[in-house]
Design an enzyme around this catalytic site. Structure first.
Site, PDB file in Angstrom:
ATOM      1  N   HIS A 191       0.862  -1.192   0.000  1.00 38.68           N
ATOM      2  CA  HIS A 191       0.000   0.000   0.000  1.00 38.68           C
ATOM      3  C   HIS A 191       0.894   1.236   0.000  1.00 38.68           C
ATOM      4  O   HIS A 191       1.317   1.711   1.056  1.00 38.68           O
ATOM      5  CB  HIS A 191      -0.925  -0.046   1.235  1.00 38.68           C
ATOM      6  CG  HIS A 191      -1.913   1.077   1.297  1.00 38.68           C
ATOM      7  ND1 HIS A 191      -3.055   1.020   2.072  1.00 38.68           N
ATOM      8  CD2 HIS A 191      -1.954   2.294   0.699  1.00 38.68           C
ATOM      9  CE1 HIS A 191      -3.734   2.143   1.942  1.00 38.68           C
ATOM     10  NE2 HIS A 191      -3.073   2.939   1.115  1.00 38.68           N
ATOM     11  N   HIS A 224       1.245   4.820  -2.542  1.00 36.86           N
ATOM     12  CA  HIS A 224       0.871   5.602  -3.731  1.00 36.86           C
ATOM     13  C   HIS A 224       2.140   6.257  -4.251  1.00 36.86           C
ATOM     14  O   HIS A 224       2.743   7.059  -3.533  1.00 36.86           O
ATOM     15  CB  HIS A 224      -0.156   6.669  -3.355  1.00 36.86           C
ATOM     16  CG  HIS A 224      -1.384   6.100  -2.702  1.00 36.86           C
ATOM     17  ND1 HIS A 224      -2.553   5.890  -3.374  1.00 36.86           N
ATOM     18  CD2 HIS A 224      -1.597   5.674  -1.428  1.00 36.86           C
ATOM     19  CE1 HIS A 224      -3.460   5.374  -2.543  1.00 36.86           C
ATOM     20  NE2 HIS A 224      -2.900   5.221  -1.353  1.00 36.86           N
ATOM     21  N   HIS A 266      -9.483   0.921  -1.185  1.00 36.65           N
ATOM     22  CA  HIS A 266      -9.434   1.588   0.105  1.00 36.65           C
ATOM     23  C   HIS A 266     -10.847   1.533   0.705  1.00 36.65           C
ATOM     24  O   HIS A 266     -11.820   1.858   0.021  1.00 36.65           O
ATOM     25  CB  HIS A 266      -9.060   3.070  -0.064  1.00 36.65           C
ATOM     26  CG  HIS A 266      -7.608   3.322  -0.318  1.00 36.65           C
ATOM     27  ND1 HIS A 266      -6.915   2.735  -1.336  1.00 36.65           N
ATOM     28  CD2 HIS A 266      -6.718   4.138   0.332  1.00 36.65           C
ATOM     29  CE1 HIS A 266      -5.657   3.172  -1.308  1.00 36.65           C
ATOM     30  NE2 HIS A 266      -5.511   4.014  -0.308  1.00 36.65           N
ATOM     31  N   GLU A 326     -11.077   3.578   6.078  1.00 39.60           N
ATOM     32  CA  GLU A 326     -10.033   4.493   6.574  1.00 39.60           C
ATOM     33  C   GLU A 326     -10.769   5.601   7.334  1.00 39.60           C
ATOM     34  O   GLU A 326     -10.681   5.689   8.547  1.00 39.60           O
ATOM     35  CB  GLU A 326      -9.220   5.064   5.400  1.00 39.60           C
ATOM     36  CG  GLU A 326      -8.143   6.074   5.815  1.00 39.60           C
ATOM     37  CD  GLU A 326      -7.438   6.743   4.621  1.00 39.60           C
ATOM     38  OE1 GLU A 326      -7.963   6.660   3.494  1.00 39.60           O
ATOM     39  OE2 GLU A 326      -6.371   7.348   4.852  1.00 39.60           O
ATOM     40  N   ASP A 379       1.920   4.069   2.679  1.00 34.12           N
ATOM     41  CA  ASP A 379       0.851   4.886   2.079  1.00 34.12           C
ATOM     42  C   ASP A 379       1.409   6.020   1.213  1.00 34.12           C
ATOM     43  O   ASP A 379       1.464   5.887  -0.006  1.00 34.12           O
ATOM     44  CB  ASP A 379      -0.104   5.413   3.169  1.00 34.12           C
ATOM     45  CG  ASP A 379      -1.498   5.714   2.634  1.00 34.12           C
ATOM     46  OD1 ASP A 379      -1.768   5.446   1.445  1.00 34.12           O
ATOM     47  OD2 ASP A 379      -2.340   6.212   3.409  1.00 34.12           O
ATOM     48  N   ASP A 380       1.778   7.146   1.831  1.00 37.76           N
ATOM     49  CA  ASP A 380       2.334   8.297   1.109  1.00 37.76           C
ATOM     50  C   ASP A 380       3.564   8.768   1.884  1.00 37.76           C
ATOM     51  O   ASP A 380       3.510   9.768   2.620  1.00 37.76           O
ATOM     52  CB  ASP A 380       1.278   9.416   1.019  1.00 37.76           C
ATOM     53  CG  ASP A 380       0.054   8.952   0.254  1.00 37.76           C
ATOM     54  OD1 ASP A 380       0.111   8.910  -0.987  1.00 37.76           O
ATOM     55  OD2 ASP A 380      -0.954   8.604   0.901  1.00 37.76           O
TER      56      ASP A 380
HETATM   57  N1  HPA Z   1      -6.552   7.355   1.148  1.00 32.54           N
HETATM   58  C1  HPA Z   1      -7.239   7.614   0.047  1.00 32.54           C
HETATM   59  N2  HPA Z   1      -6.680   8.064  -1.064  1.00 32.54           N
HETATM   60  C2  HPA Z   1      -5.365   8.262  -1.084  1.00 32.54           C
HETATM   61  C3  HPA Z   1      -4.601   7.999   0.029  1.00 32.54           C
HETATM   62  C4  HPA Z   1      -5.223   7.515   1.204  1.00 32.54           C
HETATM   63  O1  HPA Z   1      -4.621   7.262   2.254  1.00 32.54           O
HETATM   64  N3  HPA Z   1      -3.324   8.305  -0.323  1.00 32.54           N
HETATM   65  C5  HPA Z   1      -3.336   8.704  -1.604  1.00 32.54           C
HETATM   66  N4  HPA Z   1      -4.583   8.689  -2.076  1.00 32.54           N
HETATM   67 ZN    ZN Z   2      -3.685   4.770   0.470  1.00 30.21          ZN
END
Ligand code: HPA
Ligand code: ZN
Length: 340
Positions: free
Chosen positions: A23, A25, A203, A206, A284-285
């Site tokens: 996971h 991006h 996703h 969250e 994630d990012d």
């Molecule tokens: N959630 C949803 N969209 C996203 C995320 C995330 O954590 N990171 C990049 N796009």
């Molecule tokens: Zn994500």
């Protein structure tokens, strides 16, 4: 607070464990320095005066407050080489963290909506995947994500535009603003993706409710849930996720930075492991949330007082959840065993 000696030793050991990242991006791996370098190279104007000013804006209150800055950062990506350079910078970091397999999300609509052609995006990322294998022996796969704040029509057009590159993709996913955009909105495009033989993830849970996780499973027929931390609010859902061994790609530093959890010590990962869920740790990012793979592992282990046994479980889960054939999986698990 400095870590105890025992925790320092554990952290040293978990750094060296081979892992899969499932996971991440790729647009979220763009460091401010690279954003500014690409802005200069491509003559794109940025609404921030400096690297420091951009970094100072990384104070998020929820998912949307992050996404606004994340999409602005991605505006510097125009050419195949830009996508290649971004991905190679990530792979170098992943290799340093002993990530031996990674499945990368990318958001083509963020780029095609600005007039960037699909071939620039996919060819650049794919070339980087090949070079990551050659240079660092990392197996890197690509997952095309549909932006859920856009329409299903737009997602269908995106799938059509990506069709010539089908062989360069392992699967599709669903990301962006969750609340108000339930998975069921994308049932048709996910059915078409499955018909193309693509693996499917989304996703869910969250910021959105457990109902979105049920929908991702039942309407989209996903094989993994990205995040999914809100599943704990629904015991019947937890029972199903555990029984079916549906992997959950958890991102602790992301959850902290986007205020999904108020404090890492209250992060649900430990409860998820105790409930027998196939949970994994991911970044994630990483350029936006304060760290790559090992930073996520280290902060989570320290905050939740996790053990070496948990580390083995988490690494095993990551290989169990990876989209690979059984021979490759067996090879990964043998590498994990050999690390002890
Ligand atoms: N959630 C949803 N969209 C996203 C995320 C995330 O954590 N990171 C990049 N796009
Ligand atoms: Zn994500």
């Amino acid at each position: 607070m400095p870590y105890s000696l025992a925790m320092q030793t554990l952290i040293q050991n978990i750094r060296n464990i081979p892992k899969a990242e499932l996971h991440m991006h790729i647009e979220g791996s763009l460091e401010p320095e690279l954003i500014f370098a690409l802005a200069k190279r491509n003559q794109v104007a940025l609404p921030y005066a400096s690297v420091e000013a951009l970094r100072a804006a990384y104070a998020f209150t929820n998912l949307q407050s992050f996404l606004d800055i994340y999409y602005a950062g991605a505006s510097v990506l125009l050419h195949e080489q830009d996508f290649y350079d971004m991905a190679m910078a990530y792979f170098e970091r992943a290799h340093a963290d002993n990530v031996i397999h990674t499945e990368i999300f990318f958001d083509p609509q963020t780029h095609t909506e600005r007039g960037v052609a699909m071939n620039e995006v996919i060819n650049g990322l794919h070339r980087a995947c090949l070079d990551a294998k050659a240079k660092w022996d990392i197996n890197a796969l690509l997952i095309l994500c549909f932006l859920r704040h856009l329409s299903e029509e737009s997602a269908l057009e995106t799938l059509e535009a990506a069709r010539p590159y089908r062989d360069k993709l392992i699967g599709v996913g669903l990301d962006s603003s969750e609340v108000g955009h339930p998975p069921e909105k994308f049932s048709r495009v996910f059915a078409m993706s499955r018909d193309l033989g693509l693996r499917v993830v989304a996703h869910a849970g969250e910021e959105g409710p457990p109902a979105y996780i049920w929908q991702a499973l039942d309407d989209l027929k996903v094989e993994r849930i990205d995040h999914g931390v809100r599943c704990l609010e629904d015991p019947a859902l937890v029972a199903r996720l555990a029984k079916e061994r549906i992997p959950l790609t958890v991102c602790p530093l992301s959850n902290l930075k986007l205020c999904v959890t108020p404090d890492l010590r209250q992060h649900p990962l430990k409860k998820m492991l105790n409930a027998g869920l196939c949970a994994t740790i991911n970044s994630d990012d990483p350029a936006y949330f304060g760290g790559y793979m090992n930073a996520n592992w280290e902060a989570t282990f320290a905050a939740l007082d996790l053990t070496m046994e948990d580390a083995v479980t988490l690494a095993r889960n990551s290989f169990e959840a990876a989209f690979v054939d059984e021979a490759t999986r067996t090879g990964y698990l043998a590498k994990l065993d050999a690390a002890f």
